[in-house]
Design an enzyme around this catalytic site. Structure first.
Site, mmCIF file in Angstrom:
data_model
loop_
_atom_site.group_PDB
_atom_site.id
_atom_site.type_symbol
_atom_site.label_atom_id
_atom_site.label_comp_id
_atom_site.label_asym_id
_atom_site.label_seq_id
_atom_site.Cartn_x
_atom_site.Cartn_y
_atom_site.Cartn_z
ATOM 1 C CG HIS A 132 -3.228 3.566 1.716
ATOM 2 N ND1 HIS A 132 -3.688 3.087 0.503
ATOM 3 C CD2 HIS A 132 -3.321 2.526 2.588
ATOM 4 C CE1 HIS A 132 -4.035 1.822 0.648
ATOM 5 N NE2 HIS A 132 -3.823 1.457 1.905
ATOM 6 C CB CYS B 246 -0.962 0.006 1.188
ATOM 7 S SG CYS B 246 -2.106 -1.379 1.147
ATOM 8 C CG ASN C 277 -6.641 -0.776 0.936
ATOM 9 O OD1 ASN C 277 -5.870 -0.427 0.050
ATOM 10 N ND2 ASN C 277 -6.220 -1.180 2.123
HETATM 11 O O1 UT7 Z 1 -3.929 -1.023 3.416
HETATM 12 C C1 UT7 Z 1 -3.056 -1.566 4.361
HETATM 13 C C2 UT7 Z 1 -3.419 -1.150 5.677
HETATM 14 N N1 UT7 Z 1 -4.659 -1.785 6.084
HETATM 15 C C3 UT7 Z 1 -5.372 -1.190 6.981
HETATM 16 O O2 UT7 Z 1 -5.016 -0.102 7.366
HETATM 17 C C4 UT7 Z 1 -6.562 -1.886 7.577
HETATM 18 C C5 UT7 Z 1 -6.628 -1.562 9.028
HETATM 19 N N2 UT7 Z 1 -7.696 -2.170 9.737
HETATM 20 C C6 UT7 Z 1 -8.994 -1.862 9.577
HETATM 21 O O3 UT7 Z 1 -9.334 -1.100 8.719
HETATM 22 C C7 UT7 Z 1 -10.008 -2.442 10.539
HETATM 23 O O4 UT7 Z 1 -9.328 -3.071 11.609
HETATM 24 C C8 UT7 Z 1 -10.981 -3.447 9.881
HETATM 25 C C9 UT7 Z 1 -11.949 -2.711 8.981
HETATM 26 C C10 UT7 Z 1 -10.196 -4.478 9.077
HETATM 27 C C11 UT7 Z 1 -11.799 -4.187 10.941
HETATM 28 O O5 UT7 Z 1 -12.476 -3.255 11.775
HETATM 29 P P1 UT7 Z 1 -12.425 -3.412 13.359
HETATM 30 O O6 UT7 Z 1 -13.276 -2.371 13.923
HETATM 31 O O7 UT7 Z 1 -10.971 -3.437 13.753
HETATM 32 O O8 UT7 Z 1 -13.131 -4.808 13.569
HETATM 33 P P2 UT7 Z 1 -12.535 -6.148 14.188
HETATM 34 O O9 UT7 Z 1 -11.514 -6.747 13.296
HETATM 35 O O10 UT7 Z 1 -12.177 -5.892 15.610
HETATM 36 O O11 UT7 Z 1 -13.828 -7.075 14.129
HETATM 37 C C12 UT7 Z 1 -15.006 -6.774 14.905
HETATM 38 C C13 UT7 Z 1 -16.052 -7.830 14.641
HETATM 39 C C14 UT7 Z 1 -15.535 -9.256 14.789
HETATM 40 O O12 UT7 Z 1 -16.516 -10.018 15.439
HETATM 41 P P3 UT7 Z 1 -16.361 -10.407 16.995
HETATM 42 O O13 UT7 Z 1 -15.073 -11.155 17.083
HETATM 43 O O14 UT7 Z 1 -16.324 -9.080 17.714
HETATM 44 O O15 UT7 Z 1 -17.583 -11.228 17.250
HETATM 45 C C15 UT7 Z 1 -15.392 -9.731 13.351
HETATM 46 O O16 UT7 Z 1 -15.546 -11.122 13.235
HETATM 47 O O17 UT7 Z 1 -16.559 -7.724 13.303
HETATM 48 C C16 UT7 Z 1 -16.538 -9.012 12.684
HETATM 49 N N3 UT7 Z 1 -16.324 -8.843 11.249
HETATM 50 C C17 UT7 Z 1 -17.329 -8.642 10.380
HETATM 51 N N4 UT7 Z 1 -18.658 -8.558 10.520
HETATM 52 C C18 UT7 Z 1 -19.401 -8.326 9.416
HETATM 53 C C19 UT7 Z 1 -15.144 -8.826 10.569
HETATM 54 N N5 UT7 Z 1 -15.362 -8.605 9.258
HETATM 55 C C20 UT7 Z 1 -16.709 -8.493 9.107
HETATM 56 C C21 UT7 Z 1 -17.528 -8.266 7.994
HETATM 57 N N6 UT7 Z 1 -18.867 -8.184 8.192
HETATM 58 N N7 UT7 Z 1 -17.049 -8.092 6.744
#
Ligand code: UT7
Length: 322
Positions: A249, A114, A279
């Site tokens: 980004h 990225c 992204n």
């Molecule tokens: O480009 C390179 C750099 N990349 C980034 O900068 C990405 C950085 N990270 C992020 O943008 C965020 O961390 C994410 C968007 C990937 C995830 O958001 P989050 O608020 O950190 O969510 P999380 O990973 O803590 O997940 C929260 C919940 C989980 O469920 P439990 O364990 O709390 O029951 C996941 O299983 O959301 C669930 N979950 C989803 N639910 C519905 C994960 N993906 C999905 C989904 N739809 N697509």
């Protein structure tokens, strides 16, 4: 007067087909509500048959050349940032060079995921300053959809495909004139397991799929981006208030908001395309830059900060006077 790499044209290209969150929720257990709330993404473009990293890159390059009023033969250097090349080798930059019809100059790919576009801009700037070439095409192009695990809802909803390109020209300008003023790049290879692809020619012999521990990446991104933006400001003597536009980004709206807040920048100064492009890895910064130049927000004389953070980890920032 000093020799600077001046931005003389931008262009972009997107696949024909856009995919909404609602469509994705028919493939994996997700919802428009979750995706919008956690990321700001509403839609993304997905490459179809015949659309590849090099075809998108070539279209973006042609648009950037047209905006600059230049011909392919004016270009002596092509750097393509990508982690989704058409083939393991040769470099997709050489495929773009051939499609443009300008043979014999320098062409190679840069792999910093990225942050790839920031790395490519920095390398092009250094090469233009040494006189290796007079004009460079710097492209970020990706078909991330081809390395997504479409059963993994934690990654497949986040990425999209596309390409953005800029033309840089070496010019003698005044100190307060246009061009790339300063860039900073960093990498920390200790975090491979937080964001990686589980395949490759030398390990599995396969292309592999993206794996990410999103929450940890998020935390590192906000800290690293604020730090590198601060470094570029210190290097150049400008303050956050001097910046007209930040072109970041586009990984997550919440990262854009948190980084702007840390710098004390109003959100109106941040160019956002994550809602419609998602992204697109190395393509996201030049896609956003082109969008804001084409719609008239970014104007000649503006001070623009480009920044990115991604797999590796790698991260960087460039301050540019348009
Ligand atoms: O480009 C390179 C750099 N990349 C980034 O900068 C990405 C950085 N990270 C992020 O943008 C965020 O961390 C994410 C968007 C990937 C995830 O958001 P989050 O608020 O950190 O969510 P999380 O990973 O803590 O997940 C929260 C919940 C989980 O469920 P439990 O364990 O709390 O029951 C996941 O299983 O959301 C669930 N979950 C989803 N639910 C519905 C994960 N993906 C999905 C989904 N739809 N697509």
């Amino acid at each position: 007067m000093i020799r600077r790499s001046v931005l003389v044209g931008t262009g972009s290209a997107l696949p024909a087909h856009a995919v909404s969150n609602a469509e994705l929720s028919e493939r994996v257990e997700t919802s428009d509500e979750w995706i919008v709330e956690r990321t700001g993404i509403r839609s993304r473009y997905i490459a179809g048959a015949g659309e590849t990293t090099s075809s998108l890159a070539t279209d973006a390059a042609r648009a950037a050349l047209a905006a600059a009023g230049l011909q392919p033969s004016d270009i002596g250097l092509i750097i393509l940032a990508t982690c989704t090349p058409d083939q393991t080798f040769p470099a997709s930059a050489t495929i773009v060079q051939d499609r443009l019809g300008c043979h014999g100059g320098i062409a190679f790919d840069v792999g910093a995921v990225c942050s790839g576009f920031l790395y490519a801009v920095s390398v092009a700037d250094a090469m233009l300053k040494t006189g290796a070439a007079e004009r460079a095409l710097v492209i970020g192009a990706e078909t991330m959809s081809r390395i997504l695990d479409w059963e993994d809802r934690t990654t497949c909803v986040l990425f999209g495909d596309g390409a953005g390109a800029i033309v840089l020209e070496a010019r003698e300008v005044a100190e307060d004139g246009p061009g790339i003023i300063s860039s900073r790049l960093h990498a920390d290879g200790a975090h491979n397991e937080l964001l990686y692809v589980d395949g490759g020619p030398s390990t599995t012999g396969t292309v592999g799929h993206i794996r990410m521990r999103g929450r940890e990446v998020f935390r590192h991104a906000v800290v690293n981006l604020a730090e590198v933006l601060g470094e570029v400001l210190v290097d150049t003597g400008f303050t956050a208030q001097d910046i007209d536009w930040v072109v970041p980004h586009q990984a997550n709206q919440r990262i854009l908001d948190a980084t702007a807040r840390k710098l004390g920048l109003p959100p109106e100064k941040v160019v956002v395309t994550v809602d419609r492009h998602a992204n697109t890895s190395a393509a996201s910064v030049p896609l956003a830059l082109d969008a804001a130049i084409k719609d008239g927000r970014i104007k000649p004389g503006d001070l623009v900060m480009l920044e990115a953070m991604g797999g590796g980890f790698t991260w960087g920032a460039s301050l540019v006077r348009i």
